[in-house]
Design a protein around this motif. Structure first.
Motif, PDB file in Angstrom:
ATOM      1  N   ALA A  56       0.659  -1.252  -0.149  1.00  0.00           N
ATOM      2  CA  ALA A  56      -0.080  -0.108   0.001  1.00  0.00           C
ATOM      3  C   ALA A  56       0.922   1.158   0.093  1.00  0.00           C
ATOM      4  O   ALA A  56       0.505   2.325  -0.374  1.00  0.00           O
ATOM      5  N   ALA A  57       2.183   1.371   0.373  1.00  0.00           N
ATOM      6  CA  ALA A  57       2.790   2.445   0.550  1.00  0.00           C
ATOM      7  C   ALA A  57       3.235   3.257  -0.681  1.00  0.00           C
ATOM      8  O   ALA A  57       3.034   4.263  -0.469  1.00  0.00           O
ATOM      9  N   PRO A  58       3.434   2.497  -1.689  1.00  0.00           N
ATOM     10  CA  PRO A  58       3.493   3.533  -2.858  1.00  0.00           C
ATOM     11  C   PRO A  58       2.457   4.232  -3.375  1.00  0.00           C
ATOM     12  O   PRO A  58       2.374   5.138  -4.262  1.00  0.00           O
ATOM     13  N   PHE A  59       1.133   3.760  -2.938  1.00  0.00           N
ATOM     14  CA  PHE A  59       0.189   4.291  -3.174  1.00  0.00           C
ATOM     15  C   PHE A  59      -0.733   5.253  -2.161  1.00  0.00           C
ATOM     16  O   PHE A  59      -1.564   5.628  -2.041  1.00  0.00           O
ATOM     17  N   GLY A  60       0.148   5.491  -1.070  1.00  0.00           N
ATOM     18  CA  GLY A  60      -0.027   6.297  -0.147  1.00  0.00           C
ATOM     19  C   GLY A  60      -0.716   5.663   1.021  1.00  0.00           C
ATOM     20  O   GLY A  60      -0.772   6.624   2.213  1.00  0.00           O
ATOM     21  N   GLY A  61      -0.617   4.539   1.228  1.00  0.00           N
ATOM     22  CA  GLY A  61      -1.171   3.910   2.600  1.00  0.00           C
ATOM     23  C   GLY A  61       0.151   3.912   3.601  1.00  0.00           C
ATOM     24  O   GLY A  61       1.049   3.468   3.323  1.00  0.00           O
ATOM     25  N   HIS A  62      -0.188   4.028   4.803  1.00  0.00           N
ATOM     26  CA  HIS A  62       0.715   4.258   5.929  1.00  0.00           C
ATOM     27  C   HIS A  62       1.161   2.910   6.524  1.00  0.00           C
ATOM     28  O   HIS A  62       2.422   2.533   6.806  1.00  0.00           O
ATOM     29  N   ALA A  63      -0.067   2.069   7.061  1.00  0.00           N
ATOM     30  CA  ALA A  63       0.513   0.874   7.805  1.00  0.00           C
ATOM     31  C   ALA A  63      -1.044   0.336   8.102  1.00  0.00           C
ATOM     32  O   ALA A  63      -1.931   0.645   8.319  1.00  0.00           O
ATOM     33  N   ILE A  64      -0.913  -1.249   7.944  1.00  0.00           N
ATOM     34  CA  ILE A  64      -2.068  -2.176   8.274  1.00  0.00           C
ATOM     35  C   ILE A  64      -1.499  -2.942   9.384  1.00  0.00           C
ATOM     36  O   ILE A  64      -0.484  -3.403   9.667  1.00  0.00           O
ATOM     37  N   ASN A  65      -2.636  -3.204  10.436  1.00  0.00           N
ATOM     38  CA  ASN A  65      -2.307  -4.192  11.479  1.00  0.00           C
ATOM     39  C   ASN A  65      -3.646  -4.735  11.825  1.00  0.00           C
ATOM     40  O   ASN A  65      -4.461  -4.885  11.312  1.00  0.00           O
ATOM     41  N   LEU A  66      -3.226  -5.720  12.848  1.00  0.00           N
ATOM     42  CA  LEU A  66      -4.569  -6.325  13.587  1.00  0.00           C
ATOM     43  C   LEU A  66      -5.472  -5.149  14.140  1.00  0.00           C
ATOM     44  O   LEU A  66      -4.967  -4.152  14.731  1.00  0.00           O
ATOM     45  N   ALA A  67      -6.773  -5.210  13.840  1.00  0.00           N
ATOM     46  CA  ALA A  67      -7.709  -4.534  14.665  1.00  0.00           C
ATOM     47  C   ALA A  67      -7.778  -4.801  16.052  1.00  0.00           C
ATOM     48  O   ALA A  67      -7.686  -5.901  16.625  1.00  0.00           O
ATOM     49  N   ALA A  68      -8.038  -3.676  16.901  1.00  0.00           N
ATOM     50  CA  ALA A  68      -8.295  -3.874  18.433  1.00  0.00           C
ATOM     51  C   ALA A  68      -9.393  -3.790  18.780  1.00  0.00           C
ATOM     52  O   ALA A  68     -10.271  -4.705  19.248  1.00  0.00           O
ATOM     53  N   LEU A  69      -9.997  -2.399  18.761  1.00  0.00           N
ATOM     54  CA  LEU A  69     -11.366  -2.174  19.274  1.00  0.00           C
ATOM     55  C   LEU A  69     -12.480  -2.779  18.588  1.00  0.00           C
ATOM     56  O   LEU A  69     -13.555  -3.604  18.805  1.00  0.00           O
ATOM     57  N   SER A  70     -12.339  -2.717  16.979  1.00  0.00           N
ATOM     58  CA  SER A  70     -13.350  -3.308  16.237  1.00  0.00           C
ATOM     59  C   SER A  70     -13.400  -4.788  16.226  1.00  0.00           C
ATOM     60  O   SER A  70     -14.435  -5.387  15.627  1.00  0.00           O
ATOM     61  N   ALA A  71     -12.213  -5.262  16.638  1.00  0.00           N
ATOM     62  CA  ALA A  71     -12.256  -6.652  16.566  1.00  0.00           C
ATOM     63  C   ALA A  71     -13.341  -7.410  17.498  1.00  0.00           C
ATOM     64  O   ALA A  71     -13.533  -8.527  17.132  1.00  0.00           O
ATOM     65  N   ALA A  72     -13.626  -6.629  18.586  1.00  0.00           N
ATOM     66  CA  ALA A  72     -14.655  -7.275  19.482  1.00  0.00           C
ATOM     67  C   ALA A  72     -15.828  -7.472  18.606  1.00  0.00           C
ATOM     68  O   ALA A  72     -16.514  -8.438  19.408  1.00  0.00           O
ATOM     69  N   LEU A  73     -16.341  -6.616  17.930  1.00  0.00           N
ATOM     70  CA  LEU A  73     -17.636  -6.647  17.165  1.00  0.00           C
ATOM     71  C   LEU A  73     -17.817  -8.087  16.256  1.00  0.00           C
ATOM     72  O   LEU A  73     -18.672  -8.644  16.020  1.00  0.00           O
ATOM     73  N   SER A  74     -16.471  -8.571  15.776  1.00  0.00           N
ATOM     74  CA  SER A  74     -16.666  -9.595  14.888  1.00  0.00           C
ATOM     75  C   SER A  74     -16.387 -11.032  15.940  1.00  0.00           C
ATOM     76  O   SER A  74     -16.810 -12.116  15.326  1.00  0.00           O
TER      77      SER A  74
END
Length: 394
Positions: free
Chosen positions: A258-276
């Motif tokens: 994603a970086a060359p297209f302007g994305g900064h970082a992807i990671n495991l979700a924390a707060l929204s993970a509880a919803l799933s």
């Protein structure tokens, strides 16, 4: 739709809607602060959303676990307060690429993950709180410049937090968009809707020591400490083991892509993970992975709206979107401060870390987040080491 399937699918839709709308403004503010144009920021949002949406589908289908991914919201807040550095936006893109490689290395080299785990939690949280402070002050600073526009947004956030905490930030964003629409109408400002179609814009990365030290390393540490580690804890709290190595490889490769297209970082979700992963995804724990797949599919649909949202935000009065971003981070700020100051024995190093990170300090072109950790570790070493026991005389 059969009831056992309907519950996880709907939970996934809610996960995506809450995750996207709750932090969209923060990511946009961070990308623009590092020098991205409106088109480059829209490209970054699109690339991030598509890639982590696909990553969620891949990991959840492969492991039959509700693995939820997200963009790094604390990382975006760090970008919003970063000091200037040589190279501008291309150097920032280079730093994003380095961050992705570091995340890949964390999955491939267990020792690196253990090293990050040795960073004291109090210092990592204090650094995060210091990084968040400037954005969290934005709503109140905006009261002095655009009070009539900010007051309705503050009121929606306050009422939403009281009566519907999960939807407070999405409702705040919706209110801000209505305020922007009214502002544009009253001032007869026309938007350029030709830029509202989804599109990616490639930026050739450049690499500078200042950007790597001032952006990549703090972004990596904040993403690991404030997103990936809590993400593992959330899944564990619902009885799911996280496929750590696979998750780091997918999010690291996704970040680098994603970086060359302007994305900064992807990671495991924390707060929204509880919803799933929680009860809202159905009573059958063995089928909750469907919620993560549903969320991933919904994110792919939401990605198409990223450019249109950026187009609308472009017409907003200065300070309004930053105010929304600050309100979105209030809960994270409170949690970070609480964790940073919870241990009495580490408070001095945590306070120093917080103050340096919040100060806007820049030395040798490297921003305050990096120096905050250095200062905190130094204070911890000097003041908070266990004192050697005095020898007893016979």
């Amino acid at each position: 739709m059969h009831t056992p399937l309907r519950e996880p699918v709907l939970a996934g839709v809610v996960t995506a809607l809450v995750g996207f709308t709750s932090s969209f403004a923060v990511v946009l503010a961070g990308l623009r602060a590092t020098g991205a144009s409106e088109q480059q920021a829209a490209s970054g949002l699109l690339a991030l959303t598509v890639i982590f949406g696909l990553g969620m589908i891949l990991l959840s289908t492969r492991y039959r676990i509700p693995v939820t991914l997200a963009w790094s919201t604390p990382g975006a807040a760090l970008l919003a307060g970063a000091a200037s550095y040589d190279g501008g936006w291309p150097a920032a893109v280079g730093a994003f690429l380095v961050t992705g490689l570091l995340i890949v290395a964390t999955g491939a080299v267990p020792a690196l993950g253990r090293l990050i785990g040795r960073i004291p939690t109090a210092l990592a949280q204090a650094m995060l709180a210091g990084v968040l402070l400037p954005l969290c002050l934005a709503p109140f600073r905006a009261l002095g410049t655009i009070p009539l526009l900010v007051l309705p947004v503050l009121a929606i956030w306050l009422v939403g937090t009281r009566f519907a905490p999960r939807w407070a930030v999405p409702l705040t964003l919706a209110g801000a968009l209505l305020v922007i629409a009214g502002y544009l109408t009253v001032n007869r400002i026309a938007l350029d809707w030709s830029a509202a179609a989804p599109a990616v814009e490639l930026t050739v990365p450049e690499f500078s020591l200042q950007a790597v030290a001032g952006l990549a390393l703090p972004l990596y540490i904040v993403t690991m400490a404030s997103q990936n580690v809590p993400g593992v804890a959330v899944l564990k709290s619902f009885g799911y083991p996280t496929p750590w190595r696979a998750s780091m490889l997918v999010t690291g490769i996704g970040t680098a892509a994603a970086a060359p297209f302007g994305g900064h970082a992807i990671n495991l979700a924390a707060l929204s993970a509880a919803l799933s992963a929680g009860e809202t995804a159905g009573a059958d724990r063995g089928r909750r992975w469907i919620a993560a797949v549903s969320a991933g599919c919904c994110y792919l649909i939401l990605a198409g709206a990223s450019a249109a949202l950026v187009t609308v935000v472009t017409g907003a009065p200065p300070g309004l979107i930053e105010a929304v971003a600050g309100l979105a981070l209030m809960g994270t700020m409170a949690s970070a401060l609480s964790a940073a100051l919870s241990d009495v024995g580490q408070r001095m190093s945590a306070v120093v870390t917080f103050l340096v990170a919040a100060s806007g300090l820049s030395l040798a072109g490297i921003g305050g987040a990096f120096w905050a950790l250095i200062a905190g570790l130094l204070v911890r070493w000097v003041l908070e080491r266990p004192k050697p026991a005095l020898s007893q005389r016979s």
